[in-house]
Design a protein around this motif. Sequence first.
Motif, PDB file in Angstrom:
ATOM      1  N   ALA A 422       0.874  -1.069  -0.100  1.00 25.08           N
ATOM      2  CA  ALA A 422      -0.633  -0.378  -0.267  1.00 25.08           C
ATOM      3  C   ALA A 422       0.650   0.618   0.211  1.00 25.08           C
ATOM      4  O   ALA A 422       1.683   1.407   1.193  1.00 25.08           O
ATOM      5  CB  ALA A 422      -0.817  -0.626   1.781  1.00 25.08           C
ATOM      6  N   TRP A 423       1.195   2.240  -0.796  1.00 21.86           N
ATOM      7  CA  TRP A 423       1.480   3.521  -1.338  1.00 21.86           C
ATOM      8  C   TRP A 423       0.027   4.528  -0.098  1.00 21.86           C
ATOM      9  O   TRP A 423      -0.999   4.539  -0.196  1.00 21.86           O
ATOM     10  CB  TRP A 423       1.229   3.735  -2.475  1.00 21.86           C
ATOM     11  N   LEU A 424       1.118   5.014   0.776  1.00 19.11           N
ATOM     12  CA  LEU A 424       0.282   5.248   1.573  1.00 19.11           C
ATOM     13  C   LEU A 424       1.044   6.748   2.637  1.00 19.11           C
ATOM     14  O   LEU A 424       1.914   7.136   2.835  1.00 19.11           O
ATOM     15  CB  LEU A 424       0.244   5.079   2.647  1.00 19.11           C
ATOM     16  N   PRO A 425       0.625   8.337   1.486  1.00 15.48           N
ATOM     17  CA  PRO A 425       1.521   9.236   2.262  1.00 15.48           C
ATOM     18  C   PRO A 425       1.156   9.681   3.959  1.00 15.48           C
ATOM     19  O   PRO A 425       0.097   9.008   4.188  1.00 15.48           O
ATOM     20  CB  PRO A 425       1.483  10.835   1.227  1.00 15.48           C
ATOM     21  N   ILE A 426       2.066  10.427   4.316  1.00 15.53           N
ATOM     22  CA  ILE A 426       1.491  10.524   5.705  1.00 15.53           C
ATOM     23  C   ILE A 426       2.143  11.887   6.367  1.00 15.53           C
ATOM     24  O   ILE A 426       3.730  11.846   5.490  1.00 15.53           O
ATOM     25  CB  ILE A 426       2.646   9.404   6.266  1.00 15.53           C
ATOM     26  N   GLY A 427       1.854  12.402   6.929  1.00 19.00           N
ATOM     27  CA  GLY A 427       1.714  13.968   7.481  1.00 19.00           C
ATOM     28  C   GLY A 427       1.491  14.436   8.265  1.00 19.00           C
ATOM     29  O   GLY A 427       0.757  15.572   8.801  1.00 19.00           O
ATOM     30  N   VAL A 428       2.450  13.248   9.792  1.00 19.99           N
ATOM     31  CA  VAL A 428       1.922  14.111  10.776  1.00 19.99           C
ATOM     32  C   VAL A 428       3.271  14.848  11.540  1.00 19.99           C
ATOM     33  O   VAL A 428       3.902  14.203  11.059  1.00 19.99           O
ATOM     34  CB  VAL A 428       1.718  12.709  12.300  1.00 19.99           C
ATOM     35  N   THR A 429       2.941  14.845  12.912  1.00 20.09           N
ATOM     36  CA  THR A 429       3.984  15.905  13.204  1.00 20.09           C
ATOM     37  C   THR A 429       4.804  15.662  14.569  1.00 20.09           C
ATOM     38  O   THR A 429       5.996  16.160  14.811  1.00 20.09           O
ATOM     39  CB  THR A 429       3.139  17.232  13.526  1.00 20.09           C
ATOM     40  N   LEU A 430       4.350  14.519  14.541  1.00 19.64           N
ATOM     41  CA  LEU A 430       5.018  13.665  16.076  1.00 19.64           C
ATOM     42  C   LEU A 430       5.201  12.305  15.397  1.00 19.64           C
ATOM     43  O   LEU A 430       4.312  11.515  15.257  1.00 19.64           O
ATOM     44  CB  LEU A 430       4.751  14.308  17.209  1.00 19.64           C
ATOM     45  N   PRO A 431       6.466  11.573  16.153  1.00 19.44           N
ATOM     46  CA  PRO A 431       6.819  10.626  15.807  1.00 19.44           C
ATOM     47  C   PRO A 431       5.465   9.782  17.005  1.00 19.44           C
ATOM     48  O   PRO A 431       5.116   8.314  16.295  1.00 19.44           O
ATOM     49  CB  PRO A 431       7.971  10.205  15.909  1.00 19.44           C
ATOM     50  N   SER A 432       5.354  10.012  17.767  1.00 19.06           N
ATOM     51  CA  SER A 432       3.891   8.910  18.380  1.00 19.06           C
ATOM     52  C   SER A 432       3.203   9.055  18.150  1.00 19.06           C
ATOM     53  O   SER A 432       2.001   7.960  18.992  1.00 19.06           O
ATOM     54  CB  SER A 432       4.360  10.013  20.118  1.00 19.06           C
ATOM     55  N   GLN A 433       2.829  10.055  16.763  1.00 13.92           N
ATOM     56  CA  GLN A 433       1.103   9.935  16.918  1.00 13.92           C
ATOM     57  C   GLN A 433       1.025   8.388  15.873  1.00 13.92           C
ATOM     58  O   GLN A 433      -0.074   7.974  15.529  1.00 13.92           O
ATOM     59  CB  GLN A 433       0.546  11.161  15.739  1.00 13.92           C
ATOM     60  N   LEU A 434       1.836   7.969  15.798  1.00 15.75           N
ATOM     61  CA  LEU A 434       2.321   6.981  14.285  1.00 15.75           C
ATOM     62  C   LEU A 434       2.701   5.438  15.766  1.00 15.75           C
ATOM     63  O   LEU A 434       2.656   4.364  14.638  1.00 15.75           O
ATOM     64  CB  LEU A 434       3.370   7.009  13.186  1.00 15.75           C
ATOM     65  N   VAL A 435       3.057   5.696  16.339  1.00 13.45           N
ATOM     66  CA  VAL A 435       2.647   4.324  17.056  1.00 13.45           C
ATOM     67  C   VAL A 435       1.450   3.554  17.009  1.00 13.45           C
ATOM     68  O   VAL A 435       2.128   2.618  16.660  1.00 13.45           O
ATOM     69  CB  VAL A 435       2.953   4.650  18.507  1.00 13.45           C
ATOM     70  N   GLY A 436       0.758   3.706  17.325  1.00 14.91           N
ATOM     71  CA  GLY A 436      -0.671   2.674  17.051  1.00 14.91           C
ATOM     72  C   GLY A 436      -0.895   2.375  15.648  1.00 14.91           C
ATOM     73  O   GLY A 436      -1.513   0.891  15.657  1.00 14.91           O
TER      74      GLY A 436
END
Length: 523
Positions: A422-436
């Motif tokens: 899956a190609w998925l662009p990501i635009g979060v601002t903190l690395p902690s927002q991706l952990v889940g």
Amino acid sequence: MKKAAVLAALALVTAACGGGGTQAPAGGPVAGGTFTYALSADPGVLDPATGVLGATNLVLSVAYDTLVASTEDGAIVPGLAEKWEVKPDSVTFTLRKDVTCSDGSKLTPADVAQNVNHIADPATKSPIYGVLLPVGMKAVADDAAGTVTLSTPKPFSFILQSAESLFIVCGKGVKDRASIARATSGTGPYVLKSAAPGDSYTFEVRKDYAWGPNGATSKGLPDKVVLKVVPNEQTAANLLLAGSINGATFYGADRTRLEAAPGIGKMLPSAGQHQFFYHQGEDRPTKDPAVRKALTQAVNLKELGGIATAGTGRPATGMVAEPRPCKGDSVAGHVPAFDAAASAAGLDAAGWKAGPDGIRVKDGKRLSLRYLYVTTRGAGIQAAAEYLAATWKKLGVEIKLNGVLDTKLAESLNATQDWDVAWLPIGVTLPSQLVGFLSGPAAPKGANFAHLANERYTKLVEEATLKPGEEGCKLWLEAESALFENGDLVPVADTTVLVATKNATFSLILGLFDPTTIRLTQG
């Protein structure tokens, strides 16, 4: 809304995420007037507790303030809070005493606490809980002291930074959240006066506003801000060139003609990262790390990045948008290098041998992968899908392209699980927002849509969460590198977008307006 849907929304509809850049030309300032900006999508419900779309949060940023703000280089500065005290598991904010809500009521610590506790309440089912607001966070107000304390069950390294994403509702909106579905009740410099869903949202300036970041006031701001829904980029470009609107964000082909157009101001902020994930479910060929490594080695990532971004991107350096709280490159040296011969040898060694038609087979099963991507993010993403399909076909892999609309991505990604890559662009601002999304229970029971089980990543995150500052950042960067080394996902490019302006200047920080910087100028 499940967290995978939140990730899809944040990833695909996030506005420009980084700081600004050169914004010229601009004439002298114009007093009053109306500033008009094109939105790529309707923002939907305007309650900040439900805001996950980039268009929604861009609208909210005009009318709502946050406890702290950030500069274009990522420095934290006072917002509604004039000062703060940070501990490993809590941060206590002292609020300004002169702040009022758009209905005239005074902002209180109790208002701020209610915002946090409302989002954290399971009954609210807020999609930003666990993403923009850390899991387990609670708030306690001390109205007499003028303070509010946000705390987490255990130390959290970004407890201060998480506050810059929380729009604070006040006044009547605190008690009646339904009242702000199509209205605003905040402390920001503008208040929503009319909403025409699918068409436009009109705001009027608050003449009494005097508590913006770095002492900003409403002096010099336009009398009105109109956020106009213009889904078609070509239409938005034509409106901008004609002077009918003052700004818009461009991802696709119209970016080139606007960059060359006279009289247009230009900013090129970061817009997040492009990467592709491998599904590691029990029945998937990509569960085998040898297969993931071979597939990655077959791809010239520099060429792929150029195709996906139409030459406007930069080499990938991490998973978090600029300005990053943790400076550094987590990508270089941690992704298998392009080596077509090693790729083919790797699949041979893993037991995947070429069949009569050239497609590799193992234990009677063809090496067939379903590739998931969105069709509404510009021609570059479609071209990147075709490039990958052609590359892997030469390797002996059968590729089935599955292009979907933005609105269908979350369902395909999480619910139906009908994908292998899956190609998925990501635009979060903190690395902690991706952990889940990168660990924990796998979909559909949890948010871990790719069924990742990287023990080193999980261990490093657990350690990083407990450590503040540079010590924690070193571990967060190592955690990202662990994902790349294991072939869990492949970083391709850091992207930029064009924010084009005409007869106006303003700043976008973390994808949001700094509304106190909006100025109309002479043409």
